[in-house]
Design a protein around this motif. Structure first.
Motif, PDB file in Angstrom:
ATOM      1  N   GLU A 120       0.837  -1.148  -0.034  1.00 37.27           N
ATOM      2  CA  GLU A 120       0.126  -0.025   0.003  1.00 37.27           C
ATOM      3  C   GLU A 120       0.900   1.349  -0.017  1.00 37.27           C
ATOM      4  OE1 GLU A 120      -3.296   0.191   2.687  1.00 37.27           O
ATOM      5  OE2 GLU A 120      -3.582  -1.865   2.632  1.00 37.27           O
ATOM      6  N   ASN A 121       1.968   1.156   0.849  1.00 38.00           N
ATOM      7  CA  ASN A 121       2.935   2.430   0.961  1.00 38.00           C
ATOM      8  C   ASN A 121       3.437   2.668  -0.728  1.00 38.00           C
ATOM      9  OD1 ASN A 121       4.476   4.340   1.899  1.00 38.00           O
ATOM     10  ND2 ASN A 121       5.958   2.998   2.487  1.00 38.00           N
ATOM     11  N   ILE A 122       3.800   1.468  -1.236  1.00 38.45           N
ATOM     12  CA  ILE A 122       4.347   1.683  -2.641  1.00 38.45           C
ATOM     13  C   ILE A 122       3.535   2.283  -3.627  1.00 38.45           C
ATOM     14  CG2 ILE A 122       5.561   0.350  -4.310  1.00 38.45           C
ATOM     15  CD1 ILE A 122       7.173  -1.172  -2.130  1.00 38.45           C
ATOM     16  N   ASP A 123       2.326   1.371  -3.491  1.00 41.22           N
ATOM     17  CA  ASP A 123       1.233   2.244  -4.257  1.00 41.22           C
ATOM     18  C   ASP A 123       1.211   3.726  -4.335  1.00 41.22           C
ATOM     19  OD1 ASP A 123       0.269  -0.260  -5.809  1.00 41.22           O
ATOM     20  OD2 ASP A 123      -1.136  -0.481  -4.212  1.00 41.22           O
ATOM     21  N   ASP A 124       0.936   4.110  -2.965  1.00 42.67           N
ATOM     22  CA  ASP A 124       0.767   5.543  -2.892  1.00 42.67           C
ATOM     23  C   ASP A 124       1.777   6.576  -3.108  1.00 42.67           C
ATOM     24  OD1 ASP A 124      -1.715   5.000  -1.446  1.00 42.67           O
ATOM     25  OD2 ASP A 124      -0.638   5.215   0.629  1.00 42.67           O
ATOM     26  N   GLN A 125       3.296   5.980  -2.854  1.00 46.21           N
ATOM     27  CA  GLN A 125       4.309   6.687  -3.393  1.00 46.21           C
ATOM     28  C   GLN A 125       4.446   6.731  -5.148  1.00 46.21           C
ATOM     29  OE1 GLN A 125       8.277   5.586  -1.683  1.00 46.21           O
ATOM     30  NE2 GLN A 125       7.137   4.258  -0.225  1.00 46.21           N
ATOM     31  N   LEU A 126       4.048   5.584  -5.709  1.00 50.62           N
ATOM     32  CA  LEU A 126       4.042   5.403  -7.115  1.00 50.62           C
ATOM     33  C   LEU A 126       2.860   6.437  -7.659  1.00 50.62           C
ATOM     34  CD1 LEU A 126       5.433   4.278  -9.376  1.00 50.62           C
ATOM     35  CD2 LEU A 126       3.695   2.349  -9.288  1.00 50.62           C
ATOM     36  N   ASP A 127       1.839   6.428  -7.166  1.00 53.81           N
ATOM     37  CA  ASP A 127       0.881   7.418  -7.547  1.00 53.81           C
ATOM     38  C   ASP A 127       1.248   9.028  -7.562  1.00 53.81           C
ATOM     39  OD1 ASP A 127      -1.070   5.491  -7.933  1.00 53.81           O
ATOM     40  OD2 ASP A 127      -2.103   5.611  -6.267  1.00 53.81           O
ATOM     41  N   SER A 128       1.891   9.344  -6.055  1.00 50.62           N
ATOM     42  CA  SER A 128       2.542  10.569  -5.952  1.00 50.62           C
ATOM     43  C   SER A 128       3.424  11.000  -6.974  1.00 50.62           C
ATOM     44  CB  SER A 128       3.022  10.706  -4.643  1.00 50.62           C
ATOM     45  OG  SER A 128       3.722  11.955  -4.469  1.00 50.62           O
ATOM     46  N   LEU A 129       4.556  10.104  -7.359  1.00 52.83           N
ATOM     47  CA  LEU A 129       5.566  10.037  -8.224  1.00 52.83           C
ATOM     48  C   LEU A 129       4.975  10.379  -9.748  1.00 52.83           C
ATOM     49  CD1 LEU A 129       8.491  10.061  -8.733  1.00 52.83           C
ATOM     50  CD2 LEU A 129       8.410   7.584  -9.373  1.00 52.83           C
ATOM     51  N   ASN A 130       3.927   9.779 -10.115  1.00 53.18           N
ATOM     52  CA  ASN A 130       3.396   9.831 -11.315  1.00 53.18           C
ATOM     53  C   ASN A 130       2.765  11.225 -11.325  1.00 53.18           C
ATOM     54  OD1 ASN A 130       3.964   7.277 -12.968  1.00 53.18           O
ATOM     55  ND2 ASN A 130       2.513   6.176 -11.769  1.00 53.18           N
ATOM     56  N   GLU A 131       2.004  11.583 -10.473  1.00 58.63           N
ATOM     57  CA  GLU A 131       1.467  12.938 -10.563  1.00 58.63           C
ATOM     58  C   GLU A 131       2.162  13.770 -10.532  1.00 58.63           C
ATOM     59  OE1 GLU A 131      -1.304  13.084  -6.997  1.00 58.63           O
ATOM     60  OE2 GLU A 131      -2.407  11.288  -7.586  1.00 58.63           O
ATOM     61  N   SER A 132       3.422  13.798  -9.980  1.00 62.09           N
ATOM     62  CA  SER A 132       4.419  14.821  -9.729  1.00 62.09           C
ATOM     63  C   SER A 132       5.139  15.073 -11.306  1.00 62.09           C
ATOM     64  CB  SER A 132       5.429  14.842  -8.730  1.00 62.09           C
ATOM     65  OG  SER A 132       4.855  14.652  -7.417  1.00 62.09           O
ATOM     66  N   PHE A 133       5.371  13.823 -11.795  1.00 60.53           N
ATOM     67  CA  PHE A 133       5.916  13.546 -12.997  1.00 60.53           C
ATOM     68  C   PHE A 133       5.164  14.360 -14.084  1.00 60.53           C
ATOM     69  CE2 PHE A 133       7.731  11.223 -16.493  1.00 60.53           C
ATOM     70  CZ  PHE A 133       8.948  11.770 -16.682  1.00 60.53           C
ATOM     71  N   GLU A 134       3.977  14.040 -14.244  1.00 58.26           N
ATOM     72  CA  GLU A 134       2.880  14.594 -15.277  1.00 58.26           C
ATOM     73  C   GLU A 134       2.780  16.080 -14.843  1.00 58.26           C
ATOM     74  OE1 GLU A 134       1.729  12.755 -17.906  1.00 58.26           O
ATOM     75  OE2 GLU A 134       2.930  11.030 -17.049  1.00 58.26           O
ATOM     76  N   SER A 135       2.860  16.656 -13.854  1.00 58.90           N
ATOM     77  CA  SER A 135       2.801  17.882 -13.554  1.00 58.90           C
ATOM     78  C   SER A 135       3.789  18.787 -14.286  1.00 58.90           C
ATOM     79  CB  SER A 135       2.704  18.007 -12.101  1.00 58.90           C
ATOM     80  OG  SER A 135       2.654  19.615 -11.801  1.00 58.90           O
ATOM     81  N   LEU A 136       5.089  17.961 -13.783  1.00 61.66           N
ATOM     82  CA  LEU A 136       6.220  18.426 -14.322  1.00 61.66           C
ATOM     83  C   LEU A 136       6.261  18.523 -15.882  1.00 61.66           C
ATOM     84  CD1 LEU A 136       9.050  19.828 -13.902  1.00 61.66           C
ATOM     85  CD2 LEU A 136       9.964  17.506 -13.816  1.00 61.66           C
ATOM     86  N   LYS A 137       6.128  17.354 -16.529  1.00 63.05           N
ATOM     87  CA  LYS A 137       5.981  17.338 -18.152  1.00 63.05           C
ATOM     88  C   LYS A 137       4.725  18.394 -18.539  1.00 63.05           C
ATOM     89  CE  LYS A 137       4.901  13.347 -19.149  1.00 63.05           C
ATOM     90  NZ  LYS A 137       4.772  11.700 -19.562  1.00 63.05           N
TER      91      LYS A 137
END
Length: 144
Positions: A120-137
């Motif tokens: 669950e922790n990894i799922d949350d981290q991955l979601d956060s990473l993807n959101e941040s990465f998409e925002s930067l892109k």
């Protein structure tokens, strides 16, 4: 004669209880065996699920990593305060990615019985990473 009937009755009861006892033992052994098979089946399913989860996370991280070079190039084309802000966001992304990679390695080392809590922790981290990465892109006008 009365004693022999009584003895025969007691002998019959003893045989009946003995037969019931053996049948119950056989049934109990069968239930134990079936339970063990069920546990082993669930463990195999968990292993497959854990492996699939790890593979999925690794694929997503590889995808992000492959796009990261394009983001770095776009940031290098900017200047001034915008460049500094974008570089900070990129560094934050790289920190998140590194933490996620460390947690993924920890998950790989965990047994099948106790990996779910870290999942669950990894799922949350991955979601956060993807959101941040998409925002930067999006800020860099990079489609994806």
């Amino acid at each position: 004669m009365k004693n022999s009937i009584y003895l025969l009755f007691l002998l019959s009861l003893a045989l009946l209880f003995s037969a019931c006892s053996q049948k119950s033992k056989d049934e109990l052994d069968q239930v134990k065996e079936e339970s063990q098979e069920a546990v082993e089946s669930v463990q195999r399913d968990l292993e497959v699920t854990k492996t699939e989860f790890i593979n999925n996370v690794e694929q997503q991280l590889d995808s992000i990593e492959s796009e990261m070079e394009q983001v770095r190039n776009k940031i290098s084309e900017t200047s001034g305060e915008t460049k500094s802000e974008l570089q900070k966001q990129l560094e934050s992304l790289q920190d998140k990615r590194e933490k996620l990679g460390d947690d993924l390695e920890e998950l790989k080392a965990r047994s099948e019985e106790n990996w779910q809590d870290l999942k669950e922790n990894i799922d949350d981290q991955l979601d956060s990473l993807n959101e941040s990465f998409e925002s930067l892109k999006d800020k860099l006008n990079i489609g994806g």
